[in-house]
Every structure is written in C-alpha cells, then in structure tokens.
Design a protein around this motif. Structure first.
Motif, PDB file in Angstrom:
ATOM      1  N   TYR A 139       0.827  -1.203   0.000  1.00 34.51           N
ATOM      2  CA  TYR A 139       0.000   0.000   0.000  1.00 34.51           C
ATOM      3  C   TYR A 139       0.862   1.255   0.000  1.00 34.51           C
ATOM      4  N   ALA A 140       0.228   2.387  -0.219  1.00 34.74           N
ATOM      5  CA  ALA A 140       0.936   3.671  -0.193  1.00 34.74           C
ATOM      6  C   ALA A 140       1.019   4.141   1.258  1.00 34.74           C
ATOM      7  N   VAL A 141       2.081   3.758   1.933  1.00 37.18           N
ATOM      8  CA  VAL A 141       2.245   4.044   3.363  1.00 37.18           C
ATOM      9  C   VAL A 141       2.996   5.357   3.537  1.00 37.18           C
ATOM     10  N   VAL A 142       2.418   6.286   4.293  1.00 40.92           N
ATOM     11  CA  VAL A 142       3.039   7.592   4.524  1.00 40.92           C
ATOM     12  C   VAL A 142       3.113   7.863   6.022  1.00 40.92           C
ATOM     13  N   SER A 143       3.733   8.975   6.385  1.00 42.44           N
ATOM     14  CA  SER A 143       3.934   9.277   7.803  1.00 42.44           C
ATOM     15  C   SER A 143       3.026  10.372   8.336  1.00 42.44           C
ATOM     16  N   SER A 144       2.259  11.034   7.479  1.00 40.84           N
ATOM     17  CA  SER A 144       1.452  12.153   7.967  1.00 40.84           C
ATOM     18  C   SER A 144       0.241  12.434   7.085  1.00 40.84           C
ATOM     19  N   GLU A 145      -0.703  13.173   7.660  1.00 42.03           N
ATOM     20  CA  GLU A 145      -1.875  13.603   6.898  1.00 42.03           C
ATOM     21  C   GLU A 145      -1.477  14.519   5.750  1.00 42.03           C
ATOM     22  N   GLU A 146      -0.451  15.320   5.977  1.00 43.87           N
ATOM     23  CA  GLU A 146      -0.002  16.250   4.940  1.00 43.87           C
ATOM     24  C   GLU A 146       0.444  15.508   3.678  1.00 43.87           C
ATOM     25  N   GLN A 147       1.110  14.374   3.855  1.00 42.88           N
ATOM     26  CA  GLN A 147       1.536  13.582   2.705  1.00 42.88           C
ATOM     27  C   GLN A 147       0.337  12.997   1.966  1.00 42.88           C
ATOM     28  N   LEU A 148      -0.663  12.568   2.719  1.00 49.73           N
ATOM     29  CA  LEU A 148      -1.876  12.047   2.092  1.00 49.73           C
ATOM     30  C   LEU A 148      -2.556  13.127   1.256  1.00 49.73           C
ATOM     31  N   ILE A 149      -2.592  14.329   1.792  1.00 51.91           N
ATOM     32  CA  ILE A 149      -3.227  15.442   1.084  1.00 51.91           C
ATOM     33  C   ILE A 149      -2.489  15.728  -0.223  1.00 51.91           C
ATOM     34  N   THR A 150      -1.165  15.778  -0.148  1.00 47.65           N
ATOM     35  CA  THR A 150      -0.366  16.053  -1.347  1.00 47.65           C
ATOM     36  C   THR A 150      -0.550  14.969  -2.399  1.00 47.65           C
ATOM     37  N   MET A 151      -0.514  13.716  -1.994  1.00 44.33           N
ATOM     38  CA  MET A 151      -0.653  12.615  -2.932  1.00 44.33           C
ATOM     39  C   MET A 151      -2.045  12.566  -3.551  1.00 44.33           C
ATOM     40  N   MET A 152      -3.060  12.860  -2.738  1.00 43.39           N
ATOM     41  CA  MET A 152      -4.418  12.876  -3.269  1.00 43.39           C
ATOM     42  C   MET A 152      -4.586  14.031  -4.259  1.00 43.39           C
ATOM     43  N   GLU A 153      -4.002  15.175  -3.925  1.00 49.73           N
ATOM     44  CA  GLU A 153      -4.095  16.349  -4.786  1.00 49.73           C
ATOM     45  C   GLU A 153      -3.392  16.117  -6.128  1.00 49.73           C
TER      46      GLU A 153
END
Length: 246
Positions: A139-153
């Motif tokens: 899966y796309a494992v990240v360390s923060s909500e900010e990374q999720l936001i950037t990747m989704m954007e």
C-alpha cells in the motif's frame, strides 16, 4: 512535546491530561475538542489544570498521578496495563471510527479491495500494521496527513484509510475539504467511544459525576454536536469496539 499548562492549578485541584491531536486538540487549534474544553473549563476555572502532551506521554503522566484524569481516551487503551478495574470512564463525548475516504462521493458500499493497494493511502502505525499485516508494504504508506493530502491532490491516490474525523479535519484545515469523501461504513466495525478516564478514588468519582452531567446536557441540547462540528459522531449507544483483524 512538553506539556503545556493552560489553567492555574490549585493546592486542592486536579490535573486533566490531554492527548495532543494535531487537528482536534492542541490548546490553540480552535477546533473540535479545544472548543469543547474551552466551554467546559473556562479560564476562570482554577480547580482543574489542563496539560496537553503526546499520547504516550499523557498516558504515562496520568497513570503516575492518581489525582488526575485523561481525555480523550478509552478503557481499551489500558487493557495491557494491569487491567481497568481501578479506572472510571465517563459517558462518551464522541466516537472515533476507521473509515475509507474516496475521491468521489458514493451512495453504495465501497470496500478496501475495490482499490489497487498501491493507490490506497494509509498512515504508518499500529492500526495500519494490524489491518494490512504483512501486505502493508503493498500500500501507499506515509507518515502524515499532509503527505496524504499532497498525494491525493496530485492524483496519486484513489482512496485513503484513516481515523474519522481526523482525516476530514486535516483536509479541511489545509483548505481541501472537497478533495475526499468519508464513507459511512466503519472498517471492521471499528468504533471507539472517546471519554474522560479517571482513577477510582474520590477525586475521580466527583469529576466523572460532574462531567457526565455536563456531557448529557450538551448532548440533549444539541450544543455538543454544534461545537464538535459536522464530522463528529455523537449519536448512538455506547458500543464496545470490535478488534481489527488482518
């Protein structure tokens, strides 16, 4: 992060340790629990000292100080610390759920296996490990909500698995409230009541009795939901959380 004091302690007062949550409780977020606490414990209240700290630090401080309580938390957090018989729990303020967030709103049931693992974002941690087990690296494992936001954007993700309302509040805080949509179905039935936890003694009993009355009144009047906002889950009876499975 060192605990931050927000109310004067008194010789006969108690301490309320607070779990620092980036988008819900920081002592200055102006969101969710900070709004709730500012109404329940106004600055003029000198009987309760509010001290915010990271989750594990707040838990340790609470266990060491018998003249204290902890918020927000659940009895399940203490099951590995010698039992919960010496602890008191208040009525739930709201519930923490594990949900699937998608790029598009949908009225039909959407499952995790409906997305390619590499296109499904998840924050690394205990929940992610228990949910996906040995397959976590797929899966796309990240360390923060900010990374999720950037990747989704950037269009690199189709969906996210995360705590609700934390993920929704993070996207809202960063000005991207319409970038993801929380599904109504809880993943693996994960729904934890978040409450005040106190020690079983006179201080704890008095505090729990008082806060239960406050929570009940705020819930019945609708004020609790008004403060916590549209992402909050404050309805329903107290239900035990079902364990996550791989």
């Amino acid at each position: 992060m060192a605990p931050t004091k927000s109310a004067a302690d008194t010789e006969n007062g108690m301490t309320l340790y607070l779990n620092y949550l980036p988008y819900r409780l920081t002592m200055e977020s102006g969101s969710q629990y900070d709004l709730f606490l500012s109404e329940v414990f106004p600055e003029r209240n000198a009987e309760v000292a509010l001290l915010a700290a990271p989750l594990q630090r707040a838990k340790y401080l609470f266990l060491e100080n018998k003249n204290s309580c902890l918020f927000p938390s659940a009895l399940a957090v203490f099951e590995g610390d010698g039992g919960t018989g010496s602890l008191l729990v208040s009525e739930p303020v709201d519930y923490l759920t594990l949900r699937l967030y998608t790029r598009e709103p949908t009225h039909s049931d959407v499952a995790l296996d409906g997305f390619a693992p590499s296109r499904l974002g998840v924050i690394n941690g205990a929940v992610a490990s228990r949910l996906f087990g040995k397959k976590l690296s797929h899966y796309a494992v990240v360390s923060s909500e900010e990374q999720l936001i950037t990747m989704m954007e950037l269009g690199r993700l189709d969906a996210i698995v995360g705590y609700h309302p934390d993920i929704a509040l993070a996207f809202e805080k960063h000005g991207k409230p319409d970038l993801v949509f929380a599904q109504n179905k809880f993943i693996n039935g994960f729904r934890y009541p978040l409450s005040f936890i106190c020690h079983e003694n006179e201080t704890g009993r008095h505090f729990i009795g008082s806060i239960n009355e406050t929570i009940s009144k705020m819930n019945q009047s609708g004020r609790l939901l008004e403060i916590l906002g549209p992402h909050a889950d404050v309805a329903g009876s107290l239900e035990p959380a079902r364990p996550l499975t791989e």
